[in-house]
Scaffold this motif. Structure first.
Motif, PDB file in Angstrom:
ATOM      1  N   GLU A 408      60.666  27.990  18.309  1.00 45.35           N
ATOM      2  CA  GLU A 408      60.149  28.993  19.240  1.00 45.35           C
ATOM      3  C   GLU A 408      59.174  29.927  18.542  1.00 45.35           C
ATOM      4  OE1 GLU A 408      61.784  32.468  22.303  1.00 45.35           O
ATOM      5  OE2 GLU A 408      63.177  31.265  21.100  1.00 45.35           O
ATOM      6  N   GLY A 409      58.013  30.126  19.150  1.00 43.86           N
ATOM      7  CA  GLY A 409      57.000  31.009  18.600  1.00 43.86           C
ATOM      8  C   GLY A 409      55.978  30.330  17.725  1.00 43.86           C
ATOM      9  N   VAL A 410      56.243  29.091  17.308  1.00 48.60           N
ATOM     10  CA  VAL A 410      55.292  28.367  16.469  1.00 48.60           C
ATOM     11  C   VAL A 410      54.287  27.659  17.377  1.00 48.60           C
ATOM     12  CG1 VAL A 410      54.976  26.552  14.749  1.00 48.60           C
ATOM     13  CG2 VAL A 410      56.969  28.071  14.626  1.00 48.60           C
ATOM     14  N   THR A 411      53.024  27.879  17.108  1.00 44.42           N
ATOM     15  CA  THR A 411      51.971  27.267  17.899  1.00 44.42           C
ATOM     16  C   THR A 411      51.963  25.761  17.707  1.00 44.42           C
ATOM     17  OG1 THR A 411      50.647  29.252  17.569  1.00 44.42           O
ATOM     18  CG2 THR A 411      49.499  27.310  18.380  1.00 44.42           C
ATOM     19  N   GLY A 412      51.791  25.027  18.804  1.00 42.03           N
ATOM     20  CA  GLY A 412      51.697  23.581  18.725  1.00 42.03           C
ATOM     21  C   GLY A 412      52.969  22.890  19.179  1.00 42.03           C
ATOM     22  N   THR A 413      52.949  21.566  19.118  1.00 39.70           N
ATOM     23  CA  THR A 413      54.076  20.733  19.524  1.00 39.70           C
ATOM     24  C   THR A 413      54.274  19.641  18.488  1.00 39.70           C
ATOM     25  OG1 THR A 413      53.570  21.120  21.862  1.00 39.70           O
ATOM     26  CG2 THR A 413      54.990  19.240  21.337  1.00 39.70           C
ATOM     27  N   VAL A 453      49.422  29.587   9.654  1.00 40.51           N
ATOM     28  CA  VAL A 453      49.697  30.788   8.873  1.00 40.51           C
ATOM     29  C   VAL A 453      50.791  31.573   9.582  1.00 40.51           C
ATOM     30  CG1 VAL A 453      48.790  32.954   7.960  1.00 40.51           C
ATOM     31  CG2 VAL A 453      47.365  30.902   7.922  1.00 40.51           C
ATOM     32  N   PHE A 454      51.828  31.936   8.822  1.00 39.94           N
ATOM     33  CA  PHE A 454      52.966  32.684   9.355  1.00 39.94           C
ATOM     34  C   PHE A 454      52.964  34.078   8.741  1.00 39.94           C
ATOM     35  CE2 PHE A 454      53.894  28.304   9.858  1.00 39.94           C
ATOM     36  CZ  PHE A 454      54.588  28.211  11.058  1.00 39.94           C
ATOM     37  N   PRO A 455      52.873  35.132   9.557  1.00 42.74           N
ATOM     38  CA  PRO A 455      52.860  36.491   9.017  1.00 42.74           C
ATOM     39  C   PRO A 455      54.216  36.884   8.453  1.00 42.74           C
ATOM     40  CG  PRO A 455      52.933  36.522  11.407  1.00 42.74           C
ATOM     41  CD  PRO A 455      52.757  35.098  11.007  1.00 42.74           C
ATOM     42  N   SER A 456      54.222  37.954   7.681  1.00 40.12           N
ATOM     43  CA  SER A 456      55.444  38.406   7.027  1.00 40.12           C
ATOM     44  C   SER A 456      56.462  38.905   8.035  1.00 40.12           C
ATOM     45  CB  SER A 456      55.116  39.542   6.056  1.00 40.12           C
ATOM     46  OG  SER A 456      54.093  39.155   5.182  1.00 40.12           O
ATOM     47  N   MET A 457      57.743  38.787   7.663  1.00 36.95           N
ATOM     48  CA  MET A 457      58.852  39.363   8.419  1.00 36.95           C
ATOM     49  C   MET A 457      58.818  38.973   9.891  1.00 36.95           C
ATOM     50  SD  MET A 457      60.645  40.842   6.159  1.00 36.95           S
ATOM     51  CE  MET A 457      61.787  41.764   7.164  1.00 36.95           C
ATOM     52  N   THR A 458      58.601  37.699  10.163  1.00 35.16           N
ATOM     53  CA  THR A 458      58.580  37.239  11.546  1.00 35.16           C
ATOM     54  C   THR A 458      59.432  35.996  11.674  1.00 35.16           C
ATOM     55  OG1 THR A 458      56.738  35.684  11.318  1.00 35.16           O
ATOM     56  CG2 THR A 458      56.182  37.984  11.734  1.00 35.16           C
ATOM     57  N   THR A 459      59.700  35.616  12.905  1.00 35.19           N
ATOM     58  CA  THR A 459      60.131  34.252  13.171  1.00 35.19           C
ATOM     59  C   THR A 459      58.844  33.473  13.354  1.00 35.19           C
ATOM     60  OG1 THR A 459      60.286  34.783  15.517  1.00 35.19           O
ATOM     61  CG2 THR A 459      62.287  35.012  14.209  1.00 35.19           C
ATOM     62  N   GLY A 460      58.759  32.568  14.283  1.00 37.13           N
ATOM     63  CA  GLY A 460      57.495  31.886  14.517  1.00 37.13           C
ATOM     64  C   GLY A 460      56.491  32.755  15.238  1.00 37.13           C
ATOM     65  N   THR A 461      56.949  33.834  15.863  1.00 37.20           N
ATOM     66  CA  THR A 461      56.085  34.697  16.645  1.00 37.20           C
ATOM     67  C   THR A 461      54.994  35.303  15.775  1.00 37.20           C
ATOM     68  OG1 THR A 461      57.931  35.251  18.083  1.00 37.20           O
ATOM     69  CG2 THR A 461      56.012  36.698  18.166  1.00 37.20           C
ATOM     70  N   GLY A 462      53.772  35.237  16.269  1.00 32.94           N
ATOM     71  CA  GLY A 462      52.653  35.789  15.520  1.00 32.94           C
ATOM     72  C   GLY A 462      51.962  34.792  14.633  1.00 32.94           C
ATOM     73  N   SER A 463      52.525  33.585  14.509  1.00 31.98           N
ATOM     74  CA  SER A 463      51.856  32.563  13.709  1.00 31.98           C
ATOM     75  C   SER A 463      50.603  32.093  14.440  1.00 31.98           C
ATOM     76  CB  SER A 463      52.792  31.385  13.458  1.00 31.98           C
ATOM     77  OG  SER A 463      53.074  30.702  14.660  1.00 31.98           O
ATOM     78  N   PHE A 464      49.683  31.567  13.670  1.00 30.92           N
ATOM     79  CA  PHE A 464      48.495  30.997  14.296  1.00 30.92           C
ATOM     80  C   PHE A 464      48.111  29.724  13.560  1.00 30.92           C
ATOM     81  CE2 PHE A 464      46.843  33.926  11.110  1.00 30.92           C
ATOM     82  CZ  PHE A 464      45.803  33.227  10.509  1.00 30.92           C
ATOM     83  N   THR A 465      47.391  28.883  14.241  1.00 31.82           N
ATOM     84  CA  THR A 465      46.946  27.621  13.680  1.00 31.82           C
ATOM     85  C   THR A 465      45.440  27.501  13.833  1.00 31.82           C
ATOM     86  OG1 THR A 465      47.247  25.207  13.734  1.00 31.82           O
ATOM     87  CG2 THR A 465      47.314  26.354  15.839  1.00 31.82           C
ATOM     88  N   PHE A 466      44.815  26.783  12.935  1.00 28.74           N
ATOM     89  CA  PHE A 466      43.381  26.523  13.060  1.00 28.74           C
ATOM     90  C   PHE A 466      43.063  25.191  12.407  1.00 28.74           C
ATOM     91  CE2 PHE A 466      43.856  28.722   9.061  1.00 28.74           C
ATOM     92  CZ  PHE A 466      42.926  28.154   8.203  1.00 28.74           C
ATOM     93  N   GLY A 467      41.926  24.648  12.816  1.00 29.85           N
ATOM     94  CA  GLY A 467      41.528  23.348  12.310  1.00 29.85           C
ATOM     95  C   GLY A 467      40.031  23.167  12.393  1.00 29.85           C
ATOM     96  N   HIS A 468      39.618  21.964  12.678  1.00 30.52           N
ATOM     97  CA  HIS A 468      38.199  21.611  12.608  1.00 30.52           C
ATOM     98  C   HIS A 468      37.352  22.327  13.645  1.00 30.52           C
ATOM     99  CE1 HIS A 468      39.084  18.516   9.629  1.00 30.52           C
ATOM    100  NE2 HIS A 468      40.146  18.222  10.357  1.00 30.52           N
ATOM    101  N   GLY A 469      37.932  22.616  14.817  1.00 31.31           N
ATOM    102  CA  GLY A 469      37.174  23.349  15.815  1.00 31.31           C
ATOM    103  C   GLY A 469      36.774  24.717  15.321  1.00 31.31           C
TER     104      GLY A 469
END
Length: 486
Positions: A408-413, A453-469
């Motif tokens: 929960e909170g992690v971007t993507g599937t 990238v997962f920020p400090s002191m969090t669960t998955g909430t606040g994480s973000f993902t990036f790639g070629h786009g």
């Protein structure tokens, strides 16, 4: 058999890790050394703004139509942490970078960072294991990309290999002779080659030392840190002996006035060599003032039949000490160890990526272990990552956490073959003493790869993902997120 999903109630409080460290706990250092360290900027600051940056690899990327040419990328730190709005992609076709992008170069096979020319900016050393030199196929090469106020700018060639030597496959940086300048260690064919700093802007080293390796070894990884606390970095190496018993071992070459000495195998309490592996991380785990290291061992060898802990992969923690690596105090974990999320099952690849970082500023480093082969339900090789807390006694399974793309909170599937956890790194991008955790999934989208990238002191909430786009790069089979700088 599918592994049970990694724990989803994950709390991360992740702080900066170093693949190259001096005595990691301030209490073990002289006051003058502590003061100097406190005033120094972050080790991975390519643009000198006081915030640590993160470099990452895409060794399979297509550049100017050449498949597998590869590129290195950077996202820069700020008061708000790592930001994709301040990013950079560097290829061998970039201005001032030596060489030309060609098919199969695998530029960014390995990445390490240090201020090689002592100008106050961190530089990025890039291995290109597939580089061809004239008619010498897969000679490999090392290049440096110079740091500057504008970020990475220009570069120089440091070393070119011989045919089939694949220079850049194994690479470590540290001050092995204690002169205050960073040195580089790599293998050229079967010889350990140490390039001693400081380096000129032409890429020339102050000196080059060759240490012949006369044994029948296949070297898997190198890392550096001050394991014995003498003020010089030591070189840690993993090798496979190539004999019928297929034993893998870990050895340490102690730093000295002329650089690393001979490799000496680390032994256990019975005087036998530790069963090692293929992957390394060096850092501060138990806070006692000596660099420790963790070895990741993958299954798939005949000797695994006599080592049940190798099922699904295992990690071995070895503390440092005044006499060097303390093999008799080694601790071994796999996914069947008490408190560790998941279950040890064939093909999990537990420990195929490793990073060490102090997650809450308490002076103890946690261990991040990638599990890129982890199946989630019926989704094979979706991947995950496990964090083992550090204590004065080293890592422990108690309180370990794990997460994946279905957390929960992690971007993507989570999808087939993502290989989430194929790479991991810690970096304090906002300089708050609690760093972000970066995770690579080189198999994402049929081998395109992606980064989290997962920020400090969090669960998955606040994480973000990036790639070629986000990066504006060619995605096909790029394997983005195969590794990070260390």
């Amino acid at each position: 058999m599918a592994s049970r999903a990694l724990g989803t109630s994950v709390v991360l409080a992740v702080a900066v890790a170093s693949a190259v460290v001096g005595p990691p706990a301030a209490q073990a250092l002289a006051p003058s050394v502590v003061a100097a360290a406190a005033s120094a900027g972050p080790r991975d600051d390519f643009n000198g703004d006081g915030y640590a940056d993160l470099a990452f690899s895409a060794p399979g990327a297509t550049v100017n139509g050449f498949a597998g040419a590869g590129y290195a990328g950077v996202v820069y730190g700020s008061s708000g942490g790592l930001k994709t709005t301040t990013k950079q992609v560097v290829t061998q076709n970039s201005a001032g970078v030596p060489g030309v992008a060609e098919a199969g170069d695998a530029f960014s096979s390995t990445l390490v960072s240090a201020d090689l020319d002592r100008d106050g900016y961190t530089d990025l050393v890039v291995g290109s294991a597939g580089e061809q030199d004239g008619t010498a196929v897969r000679a490999g090469a090392l290049s440096v990309l110079w740091g500057s106020a504008a970020g990475l700018s220009g570069g120089a060639t440091l070393l070119v290999g011989a045919a089939s030597s694949e220079v850049g496959s194994e690479l470590a940086v540290g001050d092995f002779d204690g002169d205050g300048a960073k040195d580089l260690a790599t293998f050229r064919s079967e010889d350990l080659q140490v390039l001693r700093g400081p380096f000129a802007r032409t890429g020339a080293a102050a000196a080059v030392t060759l240490a012949a390796d006369t044994e029948d070894n296949r070297w898997h990884d190198l890392a550096a840190g001050d394991v014995d606390g003498d003020g010089r970095d030591d070189l840690v190496g993993l090798a496979h002996n190539g004999n019928e018993d297929d034993r893998r071992r870990v050895s340490v070459a102690a730093g000295g006035p002329s650089g690393p000495g001979a490799f000496r195998e680390v032994t256990n309490a019975d005087g036998r060599g530790l069963e090692a592996g293929e992957n390394l991380a060096v850092g501060n785990v138990n806070g006692d003032g000596y660099a420790d290291f963790v070895v990741g061992r993958l299954e798939g060898y005949d000797s695994d039949a006599e080592n049940p802990l190798a099922l699904g992969g295992m990690i071995t923690y070895v503390p440092g000490g005044a006499t060097g690596a303390q093999g008799a105090a080694a601790k071994v974990f796999n996914q069947d160890s008490a408190g560790v999320p998941g279950a040890a099952e064939r093909g999990d690849l537990f420990g195929s990526s490793l990073a060490i970082g102090d997650t809450d500023g308490d002076g103890y480093g946690e261990v991040a272990a990638g599990v890129p082969g982890e199946a989630l339900g019926t989704t094979a090789r979706a991947g995950g990552i496990v964090i083992l807390p550090g204590t004065a006694a080293g890592p422990t399974g108690t309180g370990s956490t794990g997460f994946n793309q279905d957390t929960e909170g992690v971007t993507g599937t989570a999808e087939l073959g993502d290989l989430f956890g194929g790479a991991a790194a810690f970096v304090d991008g906002n300089r708050n003493g609690r760093a972000e955790l970066a995770v690579g999934a080189p198999g994402e989208n049929a081998g395109e790869g992606s980064l989290w990238v997962f920020p400090s002191m969090t669960t998955g909430t606040g994480s973000f993902t990036f790639g070629h786009g986000t990066l504006g790069t060619v995605a096909v089979k790029a394997a983005l997120g195969s590794s990070f700088n260390r």
